[in-house]
Design a protein around this motif. Structure first.
Motif, mmCIF file in Angstrom:
data_model
loop_
_atom_site.group_PDB
_atom_site.id
_atom_site.type_symbol
_atom_site.label_atom_id
_atom_site.label_comp_id
_atom_site.label_asym_id
_atom_site.label_seq_id
_atom_site.Cartn_x
_atom_site.Cartn_y
_atom_site.Cartn_z
ATOM 1 N N VAL A 262 1.112 -1.191 0.011
ATOM 2 C CA VAL A 262 0.127 -0.022 -0.127
ATOM 3 C C VAL A 262 0.737 1.195 -0.025
ATOM 4 O O VAL A 262 0.677 2.102 -0.815
ATOM 5 C CB VAL A 262 -0.850 -0.249 1.154
ATOM 6 C CG1 VAL A 262 -1.616 1.521 1.350
ATOM 7 C CG2 VAL A 262 -1.766 -1.173 1.325
ATOM 8 N N ALA A 265 2.797 1.618 -3.410
ATOM 9 C CA ALA A 265 1.643 2.033 -4.352
ATOM 10 C C ALA A 265 1.509 3.381 -4.175
ATOM 11 O O ALA A 265 1.057 4.316 -5.288
ATOM 12 C CB ALA A 265 0.331 1.349 -4.364
ATOM 13 N N ASP A 266 0.978 3.959 -3.026
ATOM 14 C CA ASP A 266 1.003 5.458 -2.671
ATOM 15 C C ASP A 266 2.140 6.225 -3.157
ATOM 16 O O ASP A 266 1.889 7.296 -3.875
ATOM 17 C CB ASP A 266 0.611 5.693 -1.066
ATOM 18 C CG ASP A 266 -0.525 5.065 -0.739
ATOM 19 O OD1 ASP A 266 -1.565 5.119 -1.371
ATOM 20 O OD2 ASP A 266 -0.814 4.805 0.489
ATOM 21 N N ARG A 286 -2.752 -1.716 -4.952
ATOM 22 C CA ARG A 286 -3.146 -1.152 -3.611
ATOM 23 C C ARG A 286 -4.353 -1.650 -3.249
ATOM 24 O O ARG A 286 -4.492 -2.051 -1.898
ATOM 25 C CB ARG A 286 -3.047 0.600 -3.854
ATOM 26 C CG ARG A 286 -3.406 1.076 -2.570
ATOM 27 C CD ARG A 286 -3.377 2.607 -2.745
ATOM 28 N NE ARG A 286 -3.674 3.521 -1.686
ATOM 29 C CZ ARG A 286 -4.845 3.695 -1.193
ATOM 30 N NH1 ARG A 286 -5.887 3.564 -2.149
ATOM 31 N NH2 ARG A 286 -5.226 4.523 -0.054
#
Length: 452
Positions: A262, A265-266, A286
């Motif tokens: 996550v 991906a952010d 994500r």
């Protein structure tokens, strides 16, 4: 033993670094190795910095490989400060003067208002040598346009072959091009050329990282993803920066903490607000990771984001590596809805994805991962026998060289998802099959030594 207060010129003709003559590294002007060579027996980076007229922080960055030294004037300072024979670094004759340690062009010239007629002969000579050195450095850095095109074409061919080839085969193919890009990048290149080289390096390093991930060599894959991110950032191209981070996010999903997926991906999505296929990939990855860690509402929102980004910038149907066509989006949505426990939606996405991949998929690992998602769904629906048979077939249908750790780990996940103990014998059959595949893979060199 090296004494920090002075440097013996003999070290540069007789010294060894990692079993290789230090003269080899001097010819390449590899200052990272030069600094490490002095530091290993006890010379502090602060002392090295003092000798060559750099800040301690900058000297440490060079030693760590964070920065490279390409400026001719800095190379001259290093040669003089460390008593390195100038010819050993291709800097001309030892009797040639060197620019004063803290001098800039303006200082050597005596300022903008100082005419050549008012400059001393030594100052004029220094300026001439500076120009000649600059010309030499620029001439040494040139890469023929055709050579650069060939490097980029080779990377493009690897992207086409990669999805259907075994990871160990790809690593062998990629190594030669990685070495070529390394050699070219060690020399100072014009900014536009270096940007293109860094872009190629980012793609090659990402393929190496992905292949190592598939083999289960997590630590080395992580290092190669780090190299890929460094190269992508150096290229200055947002598309490479997004792509590499989106791809790197897969590693902790399969072998680690999905919460790190996550975060990566952010980071990919934060590079640029512009929609891209790699951004859609990052959003889909994500969503799948959020579903796996139980963040249900966030995962559903991330699914919507991934679908919006795909509608804006998704790729047309293709089997080229690192592209994101509809069938790959469906693979990720299959994973998201599998972990959400919404098996009805998961089955629907799996059926559509497998239809798009076809009966003889060019990317067999994707089809196998979709089949393993289906096994997880069947297990959740207590269709245990179907789940175990589907998982076994997903592995068995792959070519032997593609039965790598990433697949075997997902097959093992199916066995842990089987509820109750009534099917213990059937579960043991799959467990034994996965263990046998893993042992066979180790003998073939197609997986790392992970797991039982």
């Amino acid at each position: 033993m090296i004494v920090a207060e002075q440097v013996d010129p003999e070290w540069w003709s007789s010294g060894l670094w990692n079993g290789r003559p230090i003269t080899e590294f001097l010819r390449q002007r590899d200052i990272t190795v030069v600094f490490r060579f002095l530091h290993a027996p006890g010379v502090s980076y602060g002392r090295i910095a003092t000798l060559v007229g750099l800040s301690p922080h900058r000297a440490t960055e060079i030693a760590k490989g964070v920065r490279q030294v390409t400026a001719y004037e800095v190379l001259e300072r290093i040669a003089v400060g460390l008593h390195i024979p100038r010819p050993a670094m291709g800097l001309g004759r030892d009797e040639d003067s060197v620019i004063p340690r803290d001098a800039s062009i303006e200082a050597v010239a005596g300022g903008a208002d100082r005419s050549p007629a008012r400059m001393g002969a030594s100052e004029v000579g220094s300026l001439v040598r500076l120009r000649l050195g600059l010309d030499e450095a620029l001439a040494a850095s040139s890469v023929a346009p055709r050579q650069l095109e060939l490097v980029e074409q080779a990377a493009g061919e690897h992207l086409r072959v990669y999805p259907s080839a075994s990871p160990q085969t790809m690593l062998s193919l990629l190594a030669a091009d990685c070495r070529e890009v390394q050699v070219l990048s060690l020399r100072r290149q014009p900014a536009a050329v270096q940007a293109r080289l860094s872009g190629v390096a980012a793609l090659l390093a990402t393929m190496c990282a992905d292949a190592l991930m598939r083999l289960g060599d997590v630590a080395e894959a992580r290092r190669w993803y780090g190299t890929a991110i460094h190269a992508a950032d150096d290229s200055g191209e947002a598309r490479f920066r997004v792509l590499v981070r989106a791809q790197a996010a897969m590693l902790p999903y399969y072998f680690g903490d999905p919460a790190q997926t996550v975060a990566l991906a952010d980071a990919a999505l934060a590079v640029t607000p512009a929609a891209s296929s790699s951004g859609a990939l990052a959003a889909a990855g994500r969503a799948r990771a959020l579903a796996r860690i139980g963040a249900t509402e966030q995962a559903r929102s991330a699914v919507d984001q991934a679908r919006r980004l795909f509608d804006q910038a998704g790729d047309e149907d293709t089997d080229v590596a690192f592209r994101f066509p509809a069938k790959r989006l469906l693979l990720y949505l299959s994973g998201a809805y599998t972990w959400l426990g919404d098996t009805v939606e998961a089955y629907r996405f799996q059926d559509e994805a497998l239809r798009l991949y076809g009966t003889a998929p060019a990317v067999p690992i994707d089809a196998a991962l979709i089949a393993l998602d289906r096994s997880m769904c069947l297990a959740r629906d207590r269709r245990v026998t179907e789940a175990l048979v589907t998982a076994r077939d997903a592995v068995a249908d792959l070519p032997e060289t593609q039965r790598t750790e990433i697949i075997l780990t997902r097959a093992s996940d199916v066995t842990t998802a089987i509820p109750g103990e009534s099917q213990r014998g059937e579960v043991a059959t799959l467990t034994d099959y996965v263990r046998a595949c893993r042992e066979r893979a180790r003998r073939l060199g197609t997986t790392a030594a992970l797991g039982p």
